[in-house]
Design a protein around this motif. Structure first.
Motif, mmCIF file in Angstrom:
data_model
loop_
_atom_site.group_PDB
_atom_site.id
_atom_site.type_symbol
_atom_site.label_atom_id
_atom_site.label_comp_id
_atom_site.label_asym_id
_atom_site.label_seq_id
_atom_site.Cartn_x
_atom_site.Cartn_y
_atom_site.Cartn_z
ATOM 1 N N GLN A 49 0.808 -1.213 0.000
ATOM 2 C CA GLN A 49 0.000 0.000 0.000
ATOM 3 C C GLN A 49 0.846 1.269 0.000
ATOM 4 O OE1 GLN A 49 -2.525 -1.219 3.408
ATOM 5 N NE2 GLN A 49 -4.266 -1.120 1.985
ATOM 6 N N THR A 50 2.155 1.102 -0.064
ATOM 7 C CA THR A 50 3.019 2.261 -0.288
ATOM 8 C C THR A 50 2.688 2.840 -1.655
ATOM 9 O OG1 THR A 50 4.822 1.443 1.098
ATOM 10 C CG2 THR A 50 5.400 2.983 -0.659
ATOM 11 N N SER A 51 2.310 4.091 -1.682
ATOM 12 C CA SER A 51 1.828 4.675 -2.928
ATOM 13 C C SER A 51 1.576 6.164 -2.722
ATOM 14 C CB SER A 51 0.519 3.981 -3.348
ATOM 15 O OG SER A 51 0.087 4.423 -4.612
ATOM 16 N N VAL A 52 1.187 6.800 -3.799
ATOM 17 C CA VAL A 52 0.700 8.168 -3.719
ATOM 18 C C VAL A 52 -0.819 8.107 -3.875
ATOM 19 C CG1 VAL A 52 0.812 10.510 -4.617
ATOM 20 C CG2 VAL A 52 2.809 9.010 -4.784
ATOM 21 N N TYR A 53 -1.516 8.744 -2.956
ATOM 22 C CA TYR A 53 -2.975 8.687 -2.948
ATOM 23 C C TYR A 53 -3.540 10.052 -3.318
ATOM 24 C CZ TYR A 53 -2.494 4.183 -0.698
ATOM 25 O OH TYR A 53 -2.181 2.864 -0.435
ATOM 26 N N PHE A 54 -4.468 10.032 -4.266
ATOM 27 C CA PHE A 54 -5.101 11.270 -4.701
ATOM 28 C C PHE A 54 -6.596 11.207 -4.441
ATOM 29 C CE2 PHE A 54 -1.749 13.598 -6.641
ATOM 30 C CZ PHE A 54 -0.859 12.660 -7.130
ATOM 31 N N CYS A 55 -7.069 12.262 -3.822
ATOM 32 C CA CYS A 55 -8.500 12.447 -3.647
ATOM 33 C C CYS A 55 -8.981 13.364 -4.773
ATOM 34 C CB CYS A 55 -8.770 13.082 -2.287
ATOM 35 S SG CYS A 55 -10.513 13.379 -1.929
ATOM 36 N N ALA A 56 -10.221 13.184 -5.194
ATOM 37 C CA ALA A 56 -10.753 14.014 -6.268
ATOM 38 C C ALA A 56 -12.249 14.221 -6.050
ATOM 39 C CB ALA A 56 -10.502 13.361 -7.626
ATOM 40 N N SER A 57 -12.777 15.248 -6.706
ATOM 41 C CA SER A 57 -14.216 15.501 -6.585
ATOM 42 C C SER A 57 -14.790 15.942 -7.922
ATOM 43 C CB SER A 57 -14.486 16.566 -5.515
ATOM 44 O OG SER A 57 -14.064 17.844 -5.950
ATOM 45 N N THR A 65 -18.668 17.564 -9.649
ATOM 46 C CA THR A 65 -20.053 17.966 -9.426
ATOM 47 C C THR A 65 -20.985 16.942 -10.063
ATOM 48 O OG1 THR A 65 -20.331 19.202 -11.483
ATOM 49 C CG2 THR A 65 -19.322 20.367 -9.637
ATOM 50 N N GLY A 66 -22.196 16.894 -9.632
ATOM 51 C CA GLY A 66 -23.147 15.959 -10.204
ATOM 52 C C GLY A 66 -23.543 16.331 -11.617
ATOM 53 N N LEU A 67 -23.333 17.595 -11.978
ATOM 54 C CA LEU A 67 -23.739 18.067 -13.295
ATOM 55 C C LEU A 67 -22.572 18.187 -14.256
ATOM 56 C CD1 LEU A 67 -26.194 20.902 -12.180
ATOM 57 C CD2 LEU A 67 -26.772 18.585 -12.943
ATOM 58 N N GLY A 68 -21.398 18.411 -13.738
ATOM 59 C CA GLY A 68 -20.248 18.650 -14.593
ATOM 60 C C GLY A 68 -19.497 17.391 -14.925
ATOM 61 N N ASN A 69 -18.451 17.557 -15.702
ATOM 62 C CA ASN A 69 -17.659 16.411 -16.124
ATOM 63 C C ASN A 69 -16.189 16.523 -15.764
ATOM 64 O OD1 ASN A 69 -19.531 14.625 -17.582
ATOM 65 N ND2 ASN A 69 -19.863 16.434 -18.832
ATOM 66 N N THR A 70 -15.802 17.576 -15.096
ATOM 67 C CA THR A 70 -14.399 17.765 -14.769
ATOM 68 C C THR A 70 -14.135 17.309 -13.344
ATOM 69 O OG1 THR A 70 -14.249 19.649 -16.260
ATOM 70 C CG2 THR A 70 -12.519 19.415 -14.598
ATOM 71 N N ILE A 71 -13.196 16.404 -13.212
ATOM 72 C CA ILE A 71 -12.793 15.928 -11.889
ATOM 73 C C ILE A 71 -11.586 16.734 -11.439
ATOM 74 C CG2 ILE A 71 -11.770 13.974 -10.665
ATOM 75 C CD1 ILE A 71 -13.598 12.151 -12.104
ATOM 76 N N TYR A 72 -11.667 17.255 -10.238
ATOM 77 C CA TYR A 72 -10.588 18.046 -9.669
ATOM 78 C C TYR A 72 -9.849 17.215 -8.633
ATOM 79 C CZ TYR A 72 -13.095 21.895 -11.830
ATOM 80 O OH TYR A 72 -13.710 22.706 -12.732
ATOM 81 N N PHE A 73 -8.533 17.275 -8.701
ATOM 82 C CA PHE A 73 -7.704 16.464 -7.823
ATOM 83 C C PHE A 73 -7.064 17.292 -6.724
ATOM 84 C CE2 PHE A 73 -7.406 12.283 -9.740
ATOM 85 C CZ PHE A 73 -7.938 12.508 -10.996
ATOM 86 N N GLY A 74 -6.825 16.618 -5.592
ATOM 87 C CA GLY A 74 -6.005 17.202 -4.552
ATOM 88 C C GLY A 74 -4.536 17.057 -4.909
ATOM 89 N N GLU A 75 -3.673 17.526 -4.031
ATOM 90 C CA GLU A 75 -2.242 17.533 -4.299
ATOM 91 C C GLU A 75 -1.572 16.197 -3.991
ATOM 92 O OE1 GLU A 75 -2.237 20.295 -6.347
ATOM 93 O OE2 GLU A 75 -0.200 20.450 -5.576
ATOM 94 N N GLY A 76 -2.292 15.279 -3.379
ATOM 95 C CA GLY A 76 -1.738 13.958 -3.146
ATOM 96 C C GLY A 76 -1.228 13.749 -1.733
ATOM 97 N N SER A 77 -1.253 12.492 -1.307
ATOM 98 C CA SER A 77 -0.688 12.089 -0.022
ATOM 99 C C SER A 77 0.296 10.957 -0.290
ATOM 100 C CB SER A 77 -1.778 11.591 0.932
ATOM 101 O OG SER A 77 -2.652 12.628 1.303
#
Lengths: 112, 114
Positions: free
Chosen positions: A85-93, A95-107
């Motif tokens: 599980q050593t890795s870089v983890y990215f969270c993203a979000s 909108t329910g209407l849009g198509n662009t996923i925005y990412f965090g800077e990583g952990s």
């Protein structure tokens, strides 16, 4: 500042320990995602959530647990960390209407 | 299973020249395609997107082309600059009754040579 933030940014932990990676977004986006990024594998989906209290497995969910009690938070927990599980983890979000996923800077997580 | 892949893992381009990064996809049900740029130590950043009912879309110095016949996606960067050096990912999205999923390719590293 508005956006999506992850914490911690860097973490070293021992095998068998529980680790939680936090993700917070200020946009009230419906969808949130957790990806891990490894050399040779690109970005792989671990878990995602369509809304508060709704979560679903992605491509590589084993060894991970998520929750979404509030729309803005989507923590990822490794209940008993393993070296794989050593890795870089990215969270993203998204909108329910849009198509662009925005990412965090990583952990960056290292399991020793 | 369905997959999204890139033809070339690395690409070096002279500064000022144009670059083309290619991507193949296999899921004909994908309704949306996105290109992301990832710089070292950072999260992926949205560059440009295209819907499946379009063939071409242009942005600032970037153009995305979609060929549904051969399931091929490309990103063209015009007049490349040193700041364009990064890893570029294509991604496809399939909307399935409200379940939004994004599947990424493995990435192409673009290096701009001064």
């Amino acid at each position: 500042d508005a956006g999506i933030t992850q914490s911690p940014r860097y973490k070293i932990t021992e095998t068998g320990r529980q680790v939680t990676l936090m993700c917070h977004q200020t946009w009230s986006h419906s969808y949130m995602f957790w990806y891990r990024q490894d050399l040779g594998h690109g970005l792989r989906l671990i878990y995602y959530s369509a809304a508060a209290d709704i979560t679903d497995k992605g491509e590589v969910p084993d060894g991970y647990v998520v929750s979404r009690s509030k729309t803005e938070n989507f923590p990822l927990t490794l209940e008993s960390a393993t070296r794989s599980q050593t890795s870089v983890y990215f969270c993203a979000s998204l909108t329910g209407l849009g198509n662009t996923i925005y990412f965090g800077e990583g952990s960056w997580l290292t399991v020793v | 299973g369905e997959s999204v892949g890139l033809h070339l893992p690395t690409l070096s381009v002279q500064e000022g020249d144009n670059s083309i990064i290619n991507c193949a996809y296999s899921n004909s049900a994908s309704d949306y395609f996105i290109w992301y740029k990832q710089e070292s130590g950072k999260g992926p950043q949205f560059i440009i997107d295209i819907r499946s009912n379009m063939d071409k879309r242009q942005g600032q110095r970037v153009t995305v082309l979609l060929n549904k016949t051969v399931k091929h996606l490309s990103l063209q960067i015009a007049a490349t600059q040193p700041g364009d050096s990064a890893v570029y990912f294509c991604a496809e999205k399939v909307s399935n009754f409200g379940n939004e999923k994004l599947t990424f390719g493995t990435g192409t590293r673009l290096t701009i040579i001064p």
